[in-house]
Design an enzyme around this catalytic site. Structure first.
Site, PDB file in Angstrom:
ATOM      1  N   LYS A  54      48.171  -2.222  71.143  1.00 49.11           N
ATOM      2  CA  LYS A  54      48.430  -1.094  70.240  1.00 49.11           C
ATOM      3  C   LYS A  54      49.921  -0.886  69.957  1.00 49.11           C
ATOM      4  O   LYS A  54      50.288  -0.333  68.907  1.00 49.11           O
ATOM      5  CB  LYS A  54      47.838   0.188  70.807  1.00 49.11           C
ATOM      6  CG  LYS A  54      46.314   0.266  70.766  1.00 49.11           C
ATOM      7  CD  LYS A  54      45.809   0.510  69.361  1.00 49.11           C
ATOM      8  CE  LYS A  54      44.331   0.861  69.346  1.00 49.11           C
ATOM      9  NZ  LYS A  54      43.836   1.167  67.992  1.00 49.11           N
ATOM     10  N   SER A 104      42.631  -7.345  75.075  1.00 50.73           N
ATOM     11  CA  SER A 104      43.437  -6.410  74.289  1.00 50.73           C
ATOM     12  C   SER A 104      44.234  -5.395  75.089  1.00 50.73           C
ATOM     13  O   SER A 104      45.181  -4.808  74.568  1.00 50.73           O
ATOM     14  CB  SER A 104      42.541  -5.669  73.298  1.00 50.73           C
ATOM     15  OG  SER A 104      41.571  -4.893  73.990  1.00 50.73           O
TER      16      SER A 104
END
Length: 320
Positions: free
Chosen positions: A35, A286
Site C-alpha cells: 500500500k 502483499s
C-alpha cells in the site's frame, strides 16, 4: 520512495507445483505492505496548497499505514478513518507514523461518507484506498519490479480487495507479457469480485467476515472493476482455513511473516487447484502486518508445529 522488495524461491514449493514459483515479498515493503507504493505515488503529486492543508484516507489497516508513512515522509498532515474492529497492530502503527485516527462502526456506518464529510469540512484531500489512477499506478509497480527480477512469467497470482493492486498489476504485467494469466484471489466470504464478474457489473455484498481484513471491502471499485474485467484471467476464492495453512507454511518453511490477505494467493497456489506444471508463476505476498494473537493461534494449533513434513501428495496442500 518505496523499497525494491526481494523475490524468494523455494525448491519445496517448486516440486509441489511442478513449475517455478517466485514470491514477491511486499511483506517487506515500507509500512509492511504494498500500500505504501500507491499512497506515496498519490501524495507526491499533491500541489503545494494541498500539502499544506493535509490529506484524509479511509482504511482497515495497510492503506492507513501507507498514507500515514508517506505523509510523514513528505511533511503532510494525515487523518485516517478506520473501523473500530481494525487490527490493533495496524491502528497503533498508523498513529505511530503521526496520523490522526477517526474510528467508525463498520456494520452500521459508511466509511466513505464519513471520510468525504470530514474532508469537505476540513479542506483535506481525499486519498482513497484503491479507486484512483495514481493509487492504481503506484500499486502496479510491484508487478513491474517482479517482471524485471524474474523475466518471463506465465502466471501472476495476487490478492484482491478493492482492486487497486490487481488493476495496477494486470495493466503492468500484460503490458510487458501479453500472454500472462493474471489471477485475483479472494476469500469465500469476501466474494464480491467473483459475484461481480459473473454478473458483469459491480455487486455489493454485506460486510464480510473473513480472516483477511484487507478483503473486507463490499464491492469492487468503479475504476478498478472494468480494468480487471477486461484484462484479468479470472478471480477465484479460497477458504479462511487454507489461508491459515498458507500463512503457517510461509512462516515455518520460508521464514516469511505474511498476514492473511497477503497469504491468500499462496493458499490458492498450495491448494493444487491450478495446473501450473512446467509454468513460471509469480505470487505477490502483499503484506506482513499479521496480528500477534493470530500468529500464536497458528503456531499453537498443531502438535507438529515445528516439524517439517513431506510435500503434500496428489496436488494437495503443502504441510509445514
Amino acid at each position: 520512495m518505496a523499497n525494491y522488495t526481494p523475490v524468494v524461491t523455494a525448491r519445496t514449493v517448486d516440486a509441489h507445483v511442478g513449475g517455478q514459483v517466485f514470491f514477491k515479498c511486499e511483506n517487506l515493503q515500507r509500512g509492511g505492505a504494498f500500500k505504501f507504493r500507491g499512497a506515496y505515488n498519490r501524495l507526491v503529486a499533491l500541489s503545494p496548497q494541498e500539502r499544506a492543508r493535509g490529506v484524509l484516507a479511509f482504511s482497515s489497516g495497510n492503506h492507513a499505514q501507507g498514507v500515514a508513512l508517506a505523509a510523514r515522509e513528505l511533511g503532510v498532515k494525515a487523518t485516517v478513518v478506520m473501523p473500530t474492529d481494525a487490527p490493533e497492530l495496524k491502528v497503533a502503527a498508523t498513529r505511530g507514523y503521526g496520523a490522526d485516527v477517526v474510528t467508525y462502526d463498520r456494520l452500521t456506518e459508511d466509511r466513505e461518507a464519513i471520510a468525504r464529510r470530514l474532508a469537505d469540512e476540513r479542506g483535506l484531500t481525499l486519498v482513497p484506498p484503491y479507486d484512483h489512477p495514481l493509487i492504481m499506478a503506484g500499486q502496479g509497480t510491484a508487478a513491474l519490479e517482479l517482471v524485471e527480477q524474474t523475466g518471463q512469467l506465465d502466471w501472476l497470482l495476487l490478492p484482491v480487495g478493492g482492486g487497486g493492486l490487481l488493476s495496477g498489476c494486470v495493466v503492468a504485467a500484460t503490458g510487458l507479457l501479453p500472454a500472462i494469466k493474471v489471477v485475483g484471489v479472494e476469500t469465500e466470504t469476501s466474494n464480491d469480485w467473483v459475484l461481480s464478474l459473473e454478473a458483469g457489473h459491480p455487486v455489493r455484498i454485506p460486510p464480510p467476515q473473513t480472516i483477511a481484513d484487507g478483503m473486507r471491502t463490499q464491492q469492487p471499485g468503479s475504476l478498478t472493476f472494468p480494468i480487471v474485467q477486461r484484462l484479468a484471467h479470472r478471480v477465484v476464492v479460497v477458504s479462511d482455513a487454507e489461508v491459515k495453512e498458507a500463512m503457517r507454511f510461509l512462516l515455518l518453511r520460508l521464514k516469511l511473516l505474511v498476514e492473511p490477505t497477503g497469504a491468500v494467493p499462496a493458499a490458492l497456489l498450495f491448494s493444487g487447484r491450478l495446473d501450473l506444471r512446467g509454468q513460471r508463476v509469480g505470487v505477490i505476498l502483499s503484506g506482513g502486518n499479521a496480528d500477534p494473537a493470530l500468529l500464536a493461534e497458528l503456531l499453537g494449533s498443531r502438535a507438529d508445529a515445528g516439524t517439517p513434513d513431506a510435500v503434500g501428495r496428489g496436488g494437495g496442500p503443502l504441510s509445514a
